[in-house]
Structures are given as C-alpha cells and as structure tokens.
Write an enzyme that holds these catalytic residues in place. Structure first.
Site, PDB file in Angstrom:
ATOM      1  N   THR A 152       0.998  -1.274   0.083  1.00 26.53           N
ATOM      2  CA  THR A 152       0.144  -0.015  -0.045  1.00 26.53           C
ATOM      3  C   THR A 152       0.958   1.202   0.081  1.00 26.53           C
ATOM      4  OG1 THR A 152       0.029   0.113   2.487  1.00 26.53           O
ATOM      5  CG2 THR A 152      -1.830  -1.284   1.432  1.00 26.53           C
ATOM      6  N   SER A 274      19.099  -0.585 -25.391  1.00 27.95           N
ATOM      7  CA  SER A 274      19.325   0.888 -25.600  1.00 27.95           C
ATOM      8  C   SER A 274      20.564   1.080 -26.497  1.00 27.95           C
ATOM      9  CB  SER A 274      19.998   1.350 -24.463  1.00 27.95           C
ATOM     10  OG  SER A 274      20.759   2.598 -24.295  1.00 27.95           O
ATOM     11  N   LYS A 280      21.238  -2.631 -21.047  1.00 29.14           N
ATOM     12  CA  LYS A 280      19.722  -2.240 -20.495  1.00 29.14           C
ATOM     13  C   LYS A 280      18.953  -3.187 -21.391  1.00 29.14           C
ATOM     14  CE  LYS A 280      18.430   1.579 -19.708  1.00 29.14           C
ATOM     15  NZ  LYS A 280      17.739   2.547 -18.572  1.00 29.14           N
ATOM     16  N   GLU A 287       5.536   0.439 -21.021  1.00 32.15           N
ATOM     17  CA  GLU A 287       5.484   1.953 -20.775  1.00 32.15           C
ATOM     18  C   GLU A 287       4.284   2.609 -21.802  1.00 32.15           C
ATOM     19  OE1 GLU A 287       9.678   3.787 -20.208  1.00 32.15           O
ATOM     20  OE2 GLU A 287       9.901   2.000 -21.363  1.00 32.15           O
ATOM     21  N   LYS A 322     -15.376   9.911 -36.001  1.00 34.03           N
ATOM     22  CA  LYS A 322     -15.062   8.832 -36.455  1.00 34.03           C
ATOM     23  C   LYS A 322     -13.363   8.703 -35.987  1.00 34.03           C
ATOM     24  CE  LYS A 322     -17.641   9.209 -39.872  1.00 34.03           C
ATOM     25  NZ  LYS A 322     -18.803   9.982 -39.228  1.00 34.03           N
TER      26      LYS A 322
HETATM   27  N1  ARG Z   1     -19.719  12.249 -43.740  1.00 32.12           N
HETATM   28  C1  ARG Z   1     -20.687  12.560 -42.927  1.00 32.12           C
HETATM   29  C2  ARG Z   1     -20.496  12.246 -41.450  1.00 32.12           C
HETATM   30  O1  ARG Z   1     -19.582  11.223 -41.285  1.00 32.12           O
HETATM   31  C3  ARG Z   1     -22.020  11.757 -43.287  1.00 32.12           C
HETATM   32  C4  ARG Z   1     -23.177  12.588 -43.062  1.00 32.12           C
HETATM   33  C5  ARG Z   1     -23.634  13.982 -43.935  1.00 32.12           C
HETATM   34  N2  ARG Z   1     -24.795  14.455 -43.653  1.00 32.12           N
HETATM   35  C6  ARG Z   1     -25.096  15.851 -44.016  1.00 32.12           C
HETATM   36  N3  ARG Z   1     -26.214  16.167 -43.498  1.00 32.12           N
HETATM   37  N4  ARG Z   1     -24.150  16.571 -44.438  1.00 32.12           N
HETATM   38  O2  ARG Z   1     -21.075  12.752 -40.820  1.00 32.12           O
END
Ligand code: ARG
Length: 458
Positions: A152, A274, A280, A287, A322
C-alpha cells in the site's frame, strides 16, 4: 450530388475541411451491408423493383470487390465513403443506383454504418479482454504460491502471492469486458430509415432492415436516431476505464522489471535495448501500454466535447466522431495485445519476490493477529506491542523472524515459541484463507474458476 442548387464548386479549403473520406473509408463494409439491407427492404416494400434491387446488389458487390482489391479510386470531391460508393455504383449500373437513396439520408446512413462499426469494436474489445484474462489466470495458476510483497502506498504491506496479484487484474479486465458487452447491447438499435431527421413518407419496413443488420429493433425516434452518438461515447468510456486498468498493469511491469525489484523479466520479444547502454533491457511495451491511456481517454474526451451543446438533429460537427473513435479502438486493441503478450511470456523470479516479501516487516500484522488469538489481547493493544517489536527489530537490523524469543519476550513476556510459526511469509500467505484472500489454496481455486468460466465465453 446536390448540383441542382449550386452554380460553383467548393474552394480547396472547403473541400479539405469538409471531406472525411480519408477517415471514413474504413466504414466501407458497413456501408455496403447497410445499402444492401436498405435496397432489399425497398424492393420487399414495393418502393423499388426487384430488377433494380438485383442491379444494385450486384453493383455493390462489384464495388466491394474493387475496394477489397485496392482497385477503388477514392475521391475527395465526393467527400465521404457513402458518396464515393454511390457514385461508383452509378458508373457501374447507371439509373438504378439513383434509386438506392430513396427513403434514406446520409444522416441515418452514417449513423447506421458507424453503429455497426462500434458494435464490432465492442465485441472485439470484449473478446481481447477475455483473452487477457485467460492469460492472467493461466499465469496465476502457475504462480498461486509465489510469495511477493503486497503494497500500500508502494510500501511493503503484507505478503501476497503473485497469482493473487494477477487475478486482481483478471477481475478488473473481466468487468471491462462486461462494460463492452453492456454497451454493445444498449446500442443495438438501428437508425436506418430515420432518413434526414423526420422519418419518411415511403412505406418502409424498419424492422426488416434492423433485423438484416443484426440489430434488436429500429431506433424508436428518428431525431434521436440521427443525432445520438452516445453509443460511441459509452464504448469509449468503457475503453477509457480499461485503459486506466492497463496503465496500472503497465506501471507495475515497469516497476517489477527494474533492477531494484527484479521480480519479473519480460521476454526478448517484448523488450528493447539501448543504443548507448549495452546492459539495458527496457520495458518499452509496458510503458507504451501505460501511455496509450492518454490518447484513449483523450479520444473519449474529444467526442464528448464535439457533442456537447449540439442542437438536434444532425450537425456536421458529428463527422469528427469517427477519427477519434477509430484512434481510440486502434490504440486499445494494440495495448491489449501488448499486455497479453507481455503477461503470457514474462519470467517470474520467485526468489527475488520472496526475498522482498520478507523485507519491510511484512508479517507484523501476523504477529499482531497472533497476540490477539493466543493472548486474547484487544487488537489495538496488539498493534501497539507489535509496533514496539518492529522498532526493536529495526534497531537490531533484523527481520521479525530473525529476532530471538528473548527479544520478543522483552517486549511482551507472554509470547511463546510457536509465534515463529506465523512470522514467515509462507505461513502468512497460507493463513489468508478468508474468502477473496491470498492463500495459495484460494488462488489455485480461483484461477481454475476463471479458466473454466472463460473457456465458455468467447
Ligand atoms: N460524412 C458525414 C458524417 O460522417 C455523413 C453525413 C453527412 N450528412 C450531411 N447532412 N451533410 O457525418
């Protein structure tokens, strides 16, 4: 795609900020699957003809083949994967391609594709976590009786077994897997057919597309369907929690492999040297597993900030979802694979662990417990007496079990020789048989339970 309303094309900067194809091309499989499901449904509902559906399906198969072979020409001018695929479909099959987008918008299209992708990422993360748990349990079984210091404050506290320590991580990672299962279950509703935001006047069958794509049901509200990205933030929250667990494991590997500890040795496959110091062996993978937490938690934070304060329904801000989610799950997959690899083939130095376990008066609690049990002392008094014994040992530069009976009796005259039975680290761990405790017998049983349980889960 919207040439009717515009007389000029976009500026180069507009194209650069607007296009997402470099990122969302990873959604091509989901996009093709979504389009096929949609076309089938439109045909089944009499919105498009069977012949058009066949042409669309065949065309989409050709596009998929081109992408798979690396023969597809992506165009930035076509913005994203959805329009790239649709434009190519048009080149291949002509007029019927234009009917595919009936009763659909890119808003529900992207929400569907992305949900499919995140659902797969959740499933893959859960199964990678269970693989890590399997490896942890296997190593725990082998090391059920390998005594090490438990800490601890990173100060020696009480002896534990290495197996027990590994199984603590199995508990954490199994909960993480459960969080991914929960997220995948909760997100399993299909946005397709919500169209731009309000639904559609075409007689579509959203149950059908939902079912075809493996969703439990369609999303019940078209605005929610196109506006929500909490399926991604929830999945990334699970990733962020997992990453904090991984970072603790990474940190411990760094500590354990140091010359000062020397508890474990990572295999050559997971160590680096290293360029200047020939002696090393660096735990770079550990890490980096520790460091990936930064980008994984950061990815979650990025999307939370993108979504914060957005008015319903779709806004282009959401296109930024995304890149951050892909990065999150790429990092997570790599960190999990590295952790699994390191744990799988690390070498344990039982002697070094045991030596360290004996240091720091780690069995002082065992002495206090003995005083309670044998002399019926209140624990608080026993704690005080033990403190004096530790002070004496410190003065003599000796471990607790190296003190003589006389030494012990100089502090508490009623101490008898059998106290030495509890002062060794092996005796200490063996005595911790309470449920969830570190006794080797417990650890063996728990490791077996894990292995049986995990053999039933994928
Ligand atoms: N490439 C756009 C996205 O990933 C697709 C949706 C686009 N929609 C729009 N109303 N412009 O969000």
């Amino acid at each position: 795609m919207w040439g009717g309303r515009f007389s000029e094309g976009p500026s180069a900067i507009m194209e650069e900020i607007n296009a997402s194809i470099d990122v969302d091309r990873r959604l091509w499989r989901e996009d093709i699957a979504g389009s096929k499901a949609h076309a089938d449904m439109l045909a089944a509902c009499g919105v498009i003809s069977g012949a058009d559906n066949t042409a669309i399906r065949d065309g989409l198969d050709s596009v998929a083949g081109e992408i798979d072979r690396g023969a597809f020409q992506y165009s930035k001018a076509l913005e994203d994967i959805h329009m790239n695929i649709e434009a190519r479909l048009k080149e291949l099959i002509g007029e019927p391609a234009g009917r595919l987008h009936t009763a659909r918008s890119r808003n529900d299209q992207v929400a569907t594709d992305f949900r499919l992708w995140v659902r797969t990422a959740c499933r893959e993360s859960a199964s990678a976590l269970r693989e890590l748990c399997r490896v942890l349990a296997t190593r725990a079984q082998e090391n059920a009786d390998a005594v090490m210091p438990g800490f601890t404050h990173l100060q020696t506290a009480q002896p534990v077994t290495f197996g027990h320590h590994l199984l603590a991580y199995a508990e954490m990672f199994a909960r993480d897997a459960g969080r991914f299962d929960d997220a995948a279950r909760r997100m399993n509703e299909c946005p397709l057919g919500a169209a731009a935001l309000a639904g559609t006047s075409f007689p579509i069958d959203r149950e059908q597309t939902a079912k075809t794509l493996g969703f439990d049901r369609p999303c019940a509200n078209s605005l929610d369907a196109v506006s929500s990205r909490d399926f991604a933030t929830e999945a990334m929250a699970a990733a962020a929690i997992t990453a904090t667990h991984l970072s603790r494991l990474g940190e411990e590997l760094v500590i354990w492999t140091s010359a000062q500890f020397g508890f474990v040795r990572l295999s050559d496959a997971f160590s680096t040297g290293s360029s200047i110091m020939p002696q090393k062996r660096n735990p770079d993978a550990a890490e980096l597993v520790r460091a990936k937490t930064g980008s994984i938690v950061g990815s979650l934070n990025t999307l939370l900030m993108v979504m914060k304060g957005l008015a319903l329904a779709y806004a282009k801000d959401m296109q930024e979802d995304k890149a951050t989610t892909f990065r999150c799950f790429d990092d997570l997959a790599l960190a999990l694979a590295a952790a699994t690899g390191m744990i799988g083939d690390l070498k344990v130095d039982r002697d070094a662990m045991k030596n360290a376990a004996g240091g720091g008066y780690s069995t002082a609690t065992d002495l206090a417990d003995w005083l309670v049990r044998k002399l019926n002392m209140p624990f608080r008094d026993a704690h005080h007496v033990t403190g004096s014994v530790v002070a004496l040992a410190e003065k003599k530069g000796a471990a607790l079990d190296a003190l003589s009976l006389k030494d012990l009796q100089s502090v508490e005259p009623r101490i008898t020789r059998d106290v030495f039975d509890v002062l060794s680290v092996d005796a200490s761990v063996a005595s911790r048989t309470s449920f969830g405790g570190t006794a080797p017998a417990n650890v063996k049983r728990e490791a077996e339970k894990w292995l049986t349980r995990l053999s039933k889960e994928s």
